[in-house]
Motif scaffolding. Sequence first.
Motif, PDB file in Angstrom:
ATOM      1  N   LEU A 205       0.856  -1.183   0.000  1.00 55.37           N
ATOM      2  CA  LEU A 205       0.000   0.000   0.000  1.00 55.37           C
ATOM      3  C   LEU A 205       0.889   1.229   0.000  1.00 55.37           C
ATOM      4  O   LEU A 205       2.110   1.130   0.191  1.00 55.37           O
ATOM      5  N   LEU A 206       0.285   2.401  -0.136  1.00 53.93           N
ATOM      6  CA  LEU A 206       0.983   3.670   0.035  1.00 53.93           C
ATOM      7  C   LEU A 206       0.578   4.238   1.389  1.00 53.93           C
ATOM      8  O   LEU A 206      -0.588   4.584   1.608  1.00 53.93           O
ATOM      9  N   ALA A 207       1.511   4.305   2.329  1.00 54.99           N
ATOM     10  CA  ALA A 207       1.243   4.896   3.638  1.00 54.99           C
ATOM     11  C   ALA A 207       1.501   6.391   3.580  1.00 54.99           C
ATOM     12  O   ALA A 207       2.197   6.888   2.688  1.00 54.99           O
ATOM     13  N   CYS A 208       0.957   7.109   4.552  1.00 55.50           N
ATOM     14  CA  CYS A 208       1.037   8.576   4.533  1.00 55.50           C
ATOM     15  C   CYS A 208       1.306   9.097   5.939  1.00 55.50           C
ATOM     16  O   CYS A 208       0.528   8.845   6.864  1.00 55.50           O
ATOM     17  N   ALA A 209       2.398   9.833   6.112  1.00 56.36           N
ATOM     18  CA  ALA A 209       2.710  10.461   7.397  1.00 56.36           C
ATOM     19  C   ALA A 209       1.985  11.803   7.466  1.00 56.36           C
ATOM     20  O   ALA A 209       2.160  12.651   6.597  1.00 56.36           O
ATOM     21  N   LYS A 210       1.188  11.988   8.501  1.00 54.73           N
ATOM     22  CA  LYS A 210       0.410  13.229   8.602  1.00 54.73           C
ATOM     23  C   LYS A 210       0.404  13.714  10.055  1.00 54.73           C
ATOM     24  O   LYS A 210       0.696  12.934  10.971  1.00 54.73           O
ATOM     25  N   HIS A 211       0.131  15.011  10.286  1.00 54.66           N
ATOM     26  CA  HIS A 211      -0.134  16.116   9.364  1.00 54.66           C
ATOM     27  C   HIS A 211       1.059  17.053   9.464  1.00 54.66           C
ATOM     28  O   HIS A 211       1.361  17.545  10.551  1.00 54.66           O
ATOM     29  N   PHE A 212       1.737  17.284   8.360  1.00 53.34           N
ATOM     30  CA  PHE A 212       2.995  18.015   8.311  1.00 53.34           C
ATOM     31  C   PHE A 212       2.702  19.508   8.127  1.00 53.34           C
ATOM     32  O   PHE A 212       2.137  19.904   7.130  1.00 53.34           O
ATOM     33  N   ALA A 213       3.073  20.334   9.078  1.00 51.58           N
ATOM     34  CA  ALA A 213       3.843  20.024  10.273  1.00 51.58           C
ATOM     35  C   ALA A 213       3.242  20.772  11.466  1.00 51.58           C
ATOM     36  O   ALA A 213       2.519  21.739  11.293  1.00 51.58           O
ATOM     37  N   VAL A 214       3.581  20.298  12.668  1.00 56.07           N
ATOM     38  CA  VAL A 214       3.307  20.952  13.943  1.00 56.07           C
ATOM     39  C   VAL A 214       1.841  20.846  14.370  1.00 56.07           C
ATOM     40  O   VAL A 214       1.479  21.264  15.436  1.00 56.07           O
ATOM     41  N   HIS A 215       0.974  20.267  13.548  1.00 56.11           N
ATOM     42  CA  HIS A 215      -0.447  20.235  13.879  1.00 56.11           C
ATOM     43  C   HIS A 215      -0.695  19.400  15.125  1.00 56.11           C
ATOM     44  O   HIS A 215      -0.230  18.276  15.244  1.00 56.11           O
ATOM     45  N   SER A 216      -1.443  19.949  16.060  1.00 58.49           N
ATOM     46  CA  SER A 216      -1.918  19.172  17.212  1.00 58.49           C
ATOM     47  C   SER A 216      -3.021  19.939  17.933  1.00 58.49           C
ATOM     48  O   SER A 216      -3.035  20.025  19.143  1.00 58.49           O
ATOM     49  N   GLY A 217      -3.956  20.503  17.152  1.00 56.72           N
ATOM     50  CA  GLY A 217      -5.103  21.219  17.700  1.00 56.72           C
ATOM     51  C   GLY A 217      -4.805  22.693  17.816  1.00 56.72           C
ATOM     52  O   GLY A 217      -3.700  23.130  17.542  1.00 56.72           O
ATOM     53  N   PRO A 218      -5.777  23.477  18.198  1.00 52.45           N
ATOM     54  CA  PRO A 218      -7.169  23.089  18.418  1.00 52.45           C
ATOM     55  C   PRO A 218      -7.959  22.964  17.124  1.00 52.45           C
ATOM     56  O   PRO A 218      -7.647  23.606  16.127  1.00 52.45           O
ATOM     57  N   GLU A 219      -8.993  22.151  17.183  1.00 53.55           N
ATOM     58  CA  GLU A 219      -9.803  21.894  15.994  1.00 53.55           C
ATOM     59  C   GLU A 219     -10.581  23.124  15.540  1.00 53.55           C
ATOM     60  O   GLU A 219     -10.775  23.341  14.356  1.00 53.55           O
ATOM     61  N   TRP A 220     -11.051  23.911  16.504  1.00 46.45           N
ATOM     62  CA  TRP A 220     -11.969  24.995  16.134  1.00 46.45           C
ATOM     63  C   TRP A 220     -11.298  26.117  15.346  1.00 46.45           C
ATOM     64  O   TRP A 220     -11.974  26.899  14.679  1.00 46.45           O
ATOM     65  N   SER A 221      -9.984  26.218  15.382  1.00 49.60           N
ATOM     66  CA  SER A 221      -9.324  27.328  14.685  1.00 49.60           C
ATOM     67  C   SER A 221      -8.335  26.874  13.618  1.00 49.60           C
ATOM     68  O   SER A 221      -7.567  27.672  13.103  1.00 49.60           O
ATOM     69  N   ARG A 222      -8.381  25.614  13.246  1.00 44.16           N
ATOM     70  CA  ARG A 222      -7.341  25.084  12.362  1.00 44.16           C
ATOM     71  C   ARG A 222      -7.401  25.690  10.962  1.00 44.16           C
ATOM     72  O   ARG A 222      -6.401  25.682  10.246  1.00 44.16           O
ATOM     73  N   HIS A 223      -8.543  26.208  10.531  1.00 41.38           N
ATOM     74  CA  HIS A 223      -8.662  26.789   9.192  1.00 41.38           C
ATOM     75  C   HIS A 223      -8.230  28.253   9.151  1.00 41.38           C
ATOM     76  O   HIS A 223      -8.186  28.859   8.081  1.00 41.38           O
ATOM     77  N   THR A 224      -7.931  28.820  10.305  1.00 41.30           N
ATOM     78  CA  THR A 224      -7.509  30.229  10.367  1.00 41.30           C
ATOM     79  C   THR A 224      -6.198  30.425  11.127  1.00 41.30           C
ATOM     80  O   THR A 224      -5.564  31.475  11.015  1.00 41.30           O
ATOM     81  N   LEU A 225      -5.775  29.436  11.889  1.00 40.57           N
ATOM     82  CA  LEU A 225      -4.638  29.566  12.803  1.00 40.57           C
ATOM     83  C   LEU A 225      -3.334  29.854  12.067  1.00 40.57           C
ATOM     84  O   LEU A 225      -3.027  29.232  11.056  1.00 40.57           O
ATOM     85  N   ASN A 226      -2.569  30.793  12.590  1.00 38.81           N
ATOM     86  CA  ASN A 226      -1.231  31.085  12.081  1.00 38.81           C
ATOM     87  C   ASN A 226      -0.243  30.948  13.218  1.00 38.81           C
ATOM     88  O   ASN A 226      -0.337  31.650  14.227  1.00 38.81           O
ATOM     89  N   LEU A 227       0.719  30.022  13.078  1.00 38.66           N
ATOM     90  CA  LEU A 227       1.749  29.834  14.095  1.00 38.66           C
ATOM     91  C   LEU A 227       2.949  30.692  13.738  1.00 38.66           C
ATOM     92  O   LEU A 227       3.570  30.510  12.683  1.00 38.66           O
ATOM     93  N   GLU A 228       3.283  31.615  14.620  1.00 40.36           N
ATOM     94  CA  GLU A 228       4.416  32.504  14.371  1.00 40.36           C
ATOM     95  C   GLU A 228       5.434  32.358  15.494  1.00 40.36           C
ATOM     96  O   GLU A 228       5.099  32.044  16.636  1.00 40.36           O
ATOM     97  N   ASN A 229       6.680  32.596  15.138  1.00 39.30           N
ATOM     98  CA  ASN A 229       7.770  32.606  16.118  1.00 39.30           C
ATOM     99  C   ASN A 229       7.845  31.301  16.913  1.00 39.30           C
ATOM    100  O   ASN A 229       8.149  31.302  18.117  1.00 39.30           O
TER     101      ASN A 229
END
Length: 818
Positions: A131-155
């Motif tokens: 099969l083709l395996a997939c390492a996810k989610h690149f990178a740094v993702h670990s919540g929160p769910e409610w803001s994942r479509h807008t979140l910006n990680l800086e510094n």
Amino acid sequence: MMDRSPAIPRLGIPEFQWWSEALHGVGRNGYATVFPVTIGMAASFDESLVNKVFTAVSDEARAKNNEAIRSGHIERYQGLSFWTPNINIFRDPRWGRGQETYGEDPFLTTRMGLAVVRGLQGSEGYKYKKLLACAKHFAVHSGPEWSRHTLNLENLSQRDLWETYLPAFKALVQKGKVAEVMCAYQRIDGDPCCGNSNYLQKILRNEWGFKGMVVSDCSAISDFWVPGRHGVSANAADASAKAVIAGTDVECGSNYKNLPEAIKAGKITEKQIDASVTRLLQARFEVGDFDNEKDNTYRKIPMSVVANANHKQLALNIARESMVLLQNWNNVLPLAKGDNDIIVMGPNANDSVMQWGNYSGYPTSTITILKGIREKNPNIKYIQGCGLTRDDGVSTSLFDEITSNGRKGMTAEYWNNMTMTGKPVRTQTMTTAINLSNGGATVFAPGVNLDSISARYKGTFTPKESQKVSLSIHCDDGVRLIVNGDTLANEWKSRARIQNINREIDVVAGKKYNIQIDYFQKKDVAVMQFDIVHKTMQTKEELLAQIGNINKVIFVGGISPSLEGEEMKVDEPGFRGGDRTSIELPQVQRDMIKMLHDAGKTVIYVNCSGSAIGLEPEADNADAILQAWYPGEQGGRAVADVLYGDYNPGGKLPITFYRHDSDLPDFEDYSMANRTYRYFKGNALFPFGYGLSYTTFDVKPQEFKNGHLMVSVTNTGKVAGSEVVQLYIRRPADTNGPIKTLRGYKRVFLQPGESKVVDVAYTDTEHLELWDSATNTMRFIPGDYEIYIGTSSQRKDLKKYMMTISKVAETQEDTESN
């Protein structure tokens, strides 16, 4: 380049589905073996067994794909590309998707992730990938769910990035040769992960040498331009060009249909697109997609492997190894099989669906915890006592009294329109209470769209008793409830909020009640849940009267995948978007356990969850605590085996169980400061690596030999059991570094009085690489090291040694120590 790749007959290219799931068993594709959720597998500290599990998973996946090929059409979830493992670091127990990970430690996550990839992709020496395996989610993702479509990680700290968030991805790319990497939703330093050249090009391809495919998380490209999200692109064409140029080869979604428009507008060239197409075709060649069936052993795997006896035994084995005994005052466990002085209580005792976790398939059967206990003693009494989060009486599901076309369950019909017109695109039987949502871009059934759909559910309810029952619907948008031709609810309109509909009716035993539910969903969130239940309210005094003189209570509680998961709509206090806002055990359960304790009962608490729960009061009010996770289809038997001593628990916590909410930093702060056992400065209730046994062990380092640490382990107790020897290191000169960090472990099984010398390697480059702030790199630095050997991460369970290490060779030779 979209997740549904149609056939191109003129080029001899067959259709291909990129999106399939196998988090802990083949998911969303009919019947399959359902193994424990992955956080439970991590508690086994046994990557050899995890590898066997995912070898079985890949067998079932190939068998299902072979059947789909024979049918002449491959639908979503029936392909050879599987988007697992999730190797994000479970940095905060409130994250709803933490149950999908292998815990909070980068080293354990790496070892488990490699075992999963090897099990899915098959033997490296064979001509084809399984099969083709997939390492996810690149990178740094670990919540929160409610803001994942807008979140910006800086510094973000470079130390946290390279020492915590990236090691597992690097290892799976370089050592595991993983076929795919999935980019995450959020932005890092202003760029969405799926359009972030720094991560996808500079790090992933240039520094790590990744030659495989990058696939987007579902709808992540839409987040580039949809109003109210990241806002980095003007439209779908611009977003598609940005993603492909950055290195995202396949989109889960439909924005890439705008790539021809992007070419015409000069946003991207055909040559840039060709680079992605080459990679995805290469991946298809690697699984033998274009070759003759007789040349590929994997094409011969039959459907008889699916949910076979061997795989069910494997599910039981890994469920047993996942069990973590957290507390056992006065050796109240194990129980005697002939002891009738026991009652089972709690909202999770008889819940089969809870055991499946999220992203699961459908088991052919499930052993609930109550059923597993009754296999040991059929005379055991059961009272639910309370719900998961509310004291709304005891609800008994009567769904198994519904039939359709001579079979148990309801018939479900689905249309890819909102008017139920034309021929249904899918018809299936729902054998358990309906619990569907499109959270995480999950379709209701294969072939059904994510939105703009309608459905009809029909069945005949024939009650065994005359009583008042409640028909309970939890859904969005339009719904009609019709019983025996009478419309009991008609909410046929689109709406922005989830609605709860409950209709109580008096039913007569043996009479037939024809139930029909019509449903439509327009856009965004789709939810449809239905059950028929009998509710009874009981006071504290009535409950205690029902328990009577029984002295021992097995209370099975915790939470549920219906409360924690991916981007969910949960109408419960303490939960938001699938995440939790509090780690505390729900108050209704806390009060019930205290009531039992105050009444003088011996309380054996079984906690089911995909994450750490704050159990400080329960540690005082329960005599024994067993962490059972979401243990899969055989989980009830595994729990019972532990409770009754037929299996000696040996699991260890892959996450820290904090005492209470106040131990946790802000959820949206991605810094590792005061997080996980590596940086937490407080006093954990149950620490990482912790777990009790019914026997005792003595652990003693023996010698350092050719770069390996040899440790003697002796079972000093009276029963056979397993111990996980753990090795942690720390560089004292690195005052800003981790308190300690795992760099080796070995699970060993011993008979009473038996001793074994096991190898816990740590002095190769991988094991001794730590962050060097002087060069901003991960590397080995010669000097003094603290070495800790023991049975958990807490100081009292470890023996400390000082060692000076001058050099480390890739061949694990020439290590100098004193």
